[in-house]
Write a protein that holds these residues in place. Structure first.
Motif, PDB file in Angstrom:
ATOM      1  N   GLU A   1       0.826  -1.203   0.000  1.00  0.00           N
ATOM      2  CA  GLU A   1       0.000   0.000   0.000  1.00  0.00           C
ATOM      3  C   GLU A   1       0.864   1.259   0.000  1.00  0.00           C
ATOM      4  O   GLU A   1       0.366   2.347  -0.227  1.00  0.00           O
ATOM      5  N   VAL A   2       2.146   1.090   0.283  1.00  0.00           N
ATOM      6  CA  VAL A   2       3.060   2.228   0.335  1.00  0.00           C
ATOM      7  C   VAL A   2       4.343   1.912  -0.415  1.00  0.00           C
ATOM      8  O   VAL A   2       4.701   0.751  -0.606  1.00  0.00           O
ATOM      9  N   ASN A   3       5.014   2.954  -0.833  1.00  0.00           N
ATOM     10  CA  ASN A   3       6.356   2.884  -1.382  1.00  0.00           C
ATOM     11  C   ASN A   3       6.489   1.985  -2.613  1.00  0.00           C
ATOM     12  O   ASN A   3       7.500   1.318  -2.784  1.00  0.00           O
ATOM     13  N   THR A   4       5.509   1.990  -3.464  1.00  0.00           N
ATOM     14  CA  THR A   4       5.600   1.155  -4.668  1.00  0.00           C
ATOM     15  C   THR A   4       6.692   1.645  -5.616  1.00  0.00           C
ATOM     16  O   THR A   4       7.282   0.845  -6.333  1.00  0.00           O
ATOM     17  N   GLY A   5       6.985   2.935  -5.592  1.00  0.00           N
ATOM     18  CA  GLY A   5       8.085   3.460  -6.411  1.00  0.00           C
ATOM     19  C   GLY A   5       9.424   2.889  -5.963  1.00  0.00           C
ATOM     20  O   GLY A   5      10.245   2.485  -6.786  1.00  0.00           O
ATOM     21  N   GLY A   6       9.639   2.856  -4.655  1.00  0.00           N
ATOM     22  CA  GLY A   6      10.863   2.265  -4.115  1.00  0.00           C
ATOM     23  C   GLY A   6      10.956   0.786  -4.435  1.00  0.00           C
ATOM     24  O   GLY A   6      12.022   0.269  -4.774  1.00  0.00           O
ATOM     25  N   LEU A   7       9.834   0.106  -4.358  1.00  0.00           N
ATOM     26  CA  LEU A   7       9.819  -1.326  -4.683  1.00  0.00           C
ATOM     27  C   LEU A   7      10.118  -1.553  -6.160  1.00  0.00           C
ATOM     28  O   LEU A   7      10.805  -2.510  -6.516  1.00  0.00           O
TER      29      LEU A   7
ATOM     30  N   TYR B   1      14.283  -8.650   1.866  1.00  0.00           N
ATOM     31  CA  TYR B   1      14.265  -8.039   3.194  1.00  0.00           C
ATOM     32  C   TYR B   1      14.208  -6.511   3.078  1.00  0.00           C
ATOM     33  O   TYR B   1      13.463  -5.851   3.808  1.00  0.00           O
ATOM     34  N   ILE B   2      14.980  -5.955   2.166  1.00  0.00           N
ATOM     35  CA  ILE B   2      14.933  -4.509   1.943  1.00  0.00           C
ATOM     36  C   ILE B   2      13.530  -4.097   1.526  1.00  0.00           C
ATOM     37  O   ILE B   2      13.005  -3.078   1.989  1.00  0.00           O
ATOM     38  N   GLY B   3      12.890  -4.891   0.674  1.00  0.00           N
ATOM     39  CA  GLY B   3      11.523  -4.597   0.253  1.00  0.00           C
ATOM     40  C   GLY B   3      10.562  -4.541   1.431  1.00  0.00           C
ATOM     41  O   GLY B   3       9.706  -3.650   1.514  1.00  0.00           O
ATOM     42  N   LYS B   4      10.708  -5.462   2.351  1.00  0.00           N
ATOM     43  CA  LYS B   4       9.847  -5.469   3.547  1.00  0.00           C
ATOM     44  C   LYS B   4      10.088  -4.213   4.387  1.00  0.00           C
ATOM     45  O   LYS B   4       9.146  -3.595   4.884  1.00  0.00           O
TER      46      LYS B   4
END
Length: 165
Positions: free
Chosen positions: A41-47, A66-69
């Motif tokens: 729900e958040v940070n899809t750009g970072g993902l 792990y970074i994704g989490k």
């Protein structure tokens, strides 16, 4: 005596197995990442940026997941976490060191140890064997003891309190 020796060999075998790192395959990493993206729900750009490292890397795929989490739990640290992913992408081999290095900027709430964290990442990238890894891990442990949070669970717990307010 036979049973004692068998028990000792089984224990040694179990202990060394427990210390092995679980390497995700590309398929496992992509599946885990796609699930993460679908539920995010958040940070899809970072993902999305993180996806590049998962697709182009053969090593440390579990660290990218792990970074994704963490990107989802602490979007405020997106730049730091993505820079860590970028650094890990230069690693010539699978290593247990990166897990704690990923957490260090989050544990260091006051950002008092930024240069030390950066230096440890560079050391980890240059490390070529387990002996060198152990020396670096001791330095990481020493630095963790100086940080505001000693464990990532404490950071996560505090983040959840902050986001609820």
């Amino acid at each position: 005596m036979k049973h004692l020796l068998l028990s000792v060999f089984l224990f040694i075998g179990f202990k060394s197995f427990a210390q092995e790192i679980h390497q995700l395959t590309h398929d496992e990493a992509i599946t885990a990442f796609e699930k993460m993206m679908a539920e995010s729900e958040v940070n899809t750009g970072g993902l999305q940026e993180l996806k590049y490292y998962i697709e182009t890397s053969d090593d440390n795929l579990d660290d990218y997941i792990y970074i994704g989490k963490l990107l989802q739990l602490a979007p405020r640290y997106t730049q730091t976490l993505l820079e860590t992913a970028r650094q890990i992408s230069f690693s010539p081999r699978e290593s247990n060191l990166y897990h704690n290095l990923i957490e260090l900027p989050l544990l260091d709430l006051a950002q008092a140890h930024t240069s030390e964290i950066s230096a440890l990442m560079k050391e980890a990238l240059r490390s070529r064997n387990v002996e060198s890894d152990q020396v670096i891990q001791e330095k990481i442990n020493t630095l963790i003891s100086k940080c505001h949070y000693k464990e990532i669970d404490n950071f996560i717990k505090e983040q959840s309190v902050v986001t609820k307010d």
